[in-house]
Each structure stands twice: as C-alpha cells, then as structure tokens.
Design a protein around this motif. Structure first.
Motif, short mmCIF file in Angstrom:
data_model
loop_
_atom_site.label_atom_id
_atom_site.label_comp_id
_atom_site.label_asym_id
_atom_site.label_seq_id
_atom_site.Cartn_x
_atom_site.Cartn_y
_atom_site.Cartn_z
N LEU A 1 38.32 15.86 34.22
CA LEU A 1 38.73 15.02 35.35
C LEU A 1 37.58 14.80 36.32
CD1 LEU A 1 40.91 13.51 36.91
CD2 LEU A 1 41.56 15.67 37.98
N GLY A 2 36.81 15.86 36.62
CA GLY A 2 35.67 15.70 37.52
C GLY A 2 34.65 14.71 36.98
N ALA A 3 34.33 14.83 35.68
CA ALA A 3 33.38 13.90 35.08
C ALA A 3 33.92 12.48 35.05
CB ALA A 3 33.03 14.37 33.67
N GLN A 4 35.20 12.34 34.73
CA GLN A 4 35.81 11.01 34.69
C GLN A 4 35.79 10.34 36.06
OE1 GLN A 4 39.68 11.78 33.03
NE2 GLN A 4 39.04 11.25 30.96
N LEU A 5 36.11 11.07 37.10
CA LEU A 5 36.15 10.47 38.43
C LEU A 5 34.77 9.99 38.85
CD1 LEU A 5 38.57 12.88 40.37
CD2 LEU A 5 39.06 10.65 39.35
N VAL A 6 33.74 10.77 38.55
CA VAL A 6 32.38 10.36 38.92
C VAL A 6 31.93 9.16 38.09
CG1 VAL A 6 29.96 11.07 38.99
CG2 VAL A 6 31.74 12.66 39.74
N LEU A 7 32.02 9.27 36.77
CA LEU A 7 31.51 8.21 35.90
C LEU A 7 32.32 6.93 36.03
CD1 LEU A 7 30.80 10.30 32.65
CD2 LEU A 7 29.15 9.48 34.35
N MET B 1 34.99 11.99 28.59
CA MET B 1 34.50 11.97 29.97
C MET B 1 34.26 10.57 30.50
SD MET B 1 31.99 15.30 30.16
CE MET B 1 32.68 16.94 29.99
N ALA B 2 33.99 9.62 29.64
CA ALA B 2 33.85 8.22 30.06
C ALA B 2 35.10 7.47 29.63
CB ALA B 2 32.60 7.59 29.45
N SER B 3 36.05 7.33 30.54
CA SER B 3 37.35 6.75 30.21
C SER B 3 37.35 5.25 30.44
CB SER B 3 38.44 7.42 31.06
OG SER B 3 39.66 6.74 30.93
N ALA B 4 37.62 4.51 29.40
CA ALA B 4 37.70 3.05 29.52
C ALA B 4 38.87 2.66 30.42
CB ALA B 4 37.84 2.41 28.15
N PHE B 5 39.98 3.39 30.30
CA PHE B 5 41.14 3.10 31.14
C PHE B 5 40.82 3.35 32.61
CE2 PHE B 5 44.96 4.85 33.28
CZ PHE B 5 45.71 3.69 33.34
N GLY B 6 40.11 4.44 32.89
CA GLY B 6 39.74 4.73 34.28
C GLY B 6 38.81 3.68 34.86
N ILE B 7 37.83 3.24 34.06
CA ILE B 7 36.91 2.20 34.52
C ILE B 7 37.66 0.91 34.82
CG2 ILE B 7 34.95 0.76 33.84
CD1 ILE B 7 33.93 3.12 32.18
N TYR C 1 43.43 6.98 42.56
CA TYR C 1 42.80 8.21 42.07
C TYR C 1 43.86 9.28 41.78
CZ TYR C 1 37.97 6.80 43.02
OH TYR C 1 36.76 6.18 42.98
N LEU C 2 44.84 9.40 42.65
CA LEU C 2 45.90 10.38 42.44
C LEU C 2 46.69 10.07 41.17
CD1 LEU C 2 47.64 12.77 43.29
CD2 LEU C 2 48.94 11.22 44.77
N ALA C 3 47.06 8.80 41.00
CA ALA C 3 47.81 8.42 39.81
C ALA C 3 47.00 8.67 38.54
CB ALA C 3 48.20 6.94 39.90
N TYR C 4 45.73 8.30 38.56
CA TYR C 4 44.89 8.51 37.38
C TYR C 4 44.68 9.99 37.10
CZ TYR C 4 40.95 8.46 34.22
OH TYR C 4 40.13 8.67 33.14
N ALA C 5 44.51 10.79 38.14
CA ALA C 5 44.31 12.23 37.96
C ALA C 5 45.52 12.87 37.29
CB ALA C 5 44.03 12.91 39.30
N LEU C 6 46.71 12.46 37.70
CA LEU C 6 47.93 13.02 37.10
C LEU C 6 48.03 12.64 35.62
CD1 LEU C 6 50.44 12.34 40.00
CD2 LEU C 6 49.53 14.55 39.30
#
Length: 276
Positions: A83-89, A148-154, A195-200
């Motif tokens: 999660l930490g890596a995903q949030l940063v990247l 760690m590099a999430s396409a959905f997160g991006i 960010y909260l929704a994605y983290a969950l």
C-alpha cells in the motif's frame, strides 16, 4: 389505459427489496455457518441445536496447529509495504498524467488502461522467473513487488486530480509552490476520500490473495495468512470443519472488524470518488 412509471414504482420497489434481502441472506449464510461451527464442538458442525455448548477450544487448537502469529506479521508487513509503494507511485504517475504535457502521454496512459484488462494470474510464470532472477524468491518483497504499480490506482487518482480546478494550481504557484509542494498541499488533501477508498480495496485484496503467494513462497518466514490456511486442508487425519472455520475466522476477523468500523467512511469515500 396505459400504466405510468409512477404506478409501477410500488411493485418494482417491492421486488428490489425482496431481491436485496435474498442476496443479503445468500451472502451471510457462509459466514453464519462459520460462526456456528467455530464456536461449537465438532459434532455440531452439521447439526443446528440451540442448546449446543459454546466453546473456544476450536480457536485454541487452530492457533496451535499453525504459526498464526508469524503469518499475521507477514501479512501486515506485506499489506503495509504494498500500500505504501502504491500510494507513492500511483500518486506521482497520476499527477503526471493529469497535469503535465509530455511526448507520448496518451500512449503511455493507454498502456496503463490495457493493464486493467490483464488478469494478474496470466503473468504468474513471468513474474516467477523475474523474482527468481532477482534472487527474491520466497520473500515478502517477491509477493508484493508485482503489485506495487497499480494501473487501477493510477487511473483512479488521475481522474480525481483532473477534477481539481486549475485556479488552485495558479494560486499555489503564485504563492511560490513547486510542483511537488503543489501535489502535497493541494491535490493530496482534496483526494483524501479517494485515498481511503483505494487503501481499503488494496488491503482487502492483498490480505486475501492466495495463488501468487502460494507459488512464490515455500517457508513459514514468508507465508501470509491465506497460504497458512492450507495446513488445515490436509486429509491425512480427516478434515475437522470446526477447526477450519475457526482458523478462517482468525484470518478474516481483522477485515470484518475494519469493515464494520469504517463501513460509513468506506461507502462515502466511493461515492465522493465518483466510482461507477
């Protein structure tokens, strides 16, 4: 005489309510069975008797049958690391796609969208070869590195950042903010619900992920909870459903408690994020 939509609203609403209750009951039945079986002796795993004695012995036997403490630590470390890596990247990539013009931006973002259509299981063989070549096999890092590099997160953060008014950019730049300061002081605070929704979602996925951790790990030192549960699937001495359900509740309890505690924030975060 024709029937207006308003006249059909009553029966339609009743059908929707009944359907929702049926789906809810179907969803809760496995959990109800697990709760009943885990808190009662084995002979009551297939019998529903209101006077059946309640016991915690199943949890004690399940905890003693496998190194759950180590599995919990591994899973928490894994979820936190990923999660930490995903949030940063994802934040940096989404910010670049949303607010910077550079050659090939459209093509690169299209490649990100293509990743959303690729099932992670398709890449298991190549990911295994890569982790083995890097000397990371049977480590917690190897479990989390491919995610760690999430396409959905991006994609999610990029769409959110694009809704931020340009006037805020200009006002912050007038105050002397650098691009990174602008990201940290303007974009990140405004996207906090997202960010909260994605983290969950991220924590839930990696907490329950099974196939890739099963393949890449082969020792207690790196196995997460889901892989540790396979200890109870051995048929050498028979399958005790009371112990299996107790072990399952031990692994899922943190997620269930977290969902119950943050249910309201979870739903509101997705509504504010505009996920459809």
């Amino acid at each position: 005489m024709t029937t207006t939509p308003y006249e059909l609203r009553g029966p339609g609403l009743a059908l929707e309510t009944v359907g929702a209750w049926l789906l809810g009951i179907l969803w809760i039945l496995p959990l109800a069975y697990a709760l009943w079986t885990a808190f009662h002796p084995g002979e009551f795993s297939t019998r529903f008797v209101l006077t059946a004695p309640i016991t915690l012995e199943n949890f004690a036997r399940a905890w003693a049958a496998a190194p759950f403490a180590r599995y919990f630590v591994n899973t928490i470390v894994l979820c936190t690391m990923v999660l930490g890596a995903q949030l940063v990247l994802c934040t940096l990539a989404a910010y670049a796609f949303a607010r910077f013009d550079f050659p090939g931006r459209g093509i690169l973002f299209a490649l990100v969208l293509v990743q959303l259509m690729i099932v992670p299981d398709v890449l298991i063989v190549e990911n295994y070869r890569t982790m083995n070549a890097l000397g990371l096999r049977d480590t917690i890092v190897a479990i989390g590195l491919p995610y760690m590099a999430s396409a959905f997160g991006i994609f999610l953060l990029r769409q959110t950042f694009k809704t931020v008014p340009r006037e805020l950019d200009e006002a912050a730049r007038v105050e002397g903010c650098t691009p990174l300061q602008l990201l940290w002081k303007v974009y990140v605070p405004l996207a906090r619900p997202v960010y909260l929704a994605y983290a969950l979602v991220s924590v839930s996925y990696h907490w329950n992920n099974f196939l890739w951790p099963l393949i890449i790990t082969n020792s207690v030192e790196s196995r997460p909870l889901t892989v540790g549960l396979q200890v109870f699937s051995s048929t050498d001495q028979g399958i005790d459903w009371s112990i299996i359900t107790a072990a399952t509740l031990l692994t899922t309890a943190p997620l269930l408690v977290g969902f119950l505690l943050f249910q309201k924030q979870f739903v509101q975060s997705f509504m504010r994020a505009g996920i459809r």
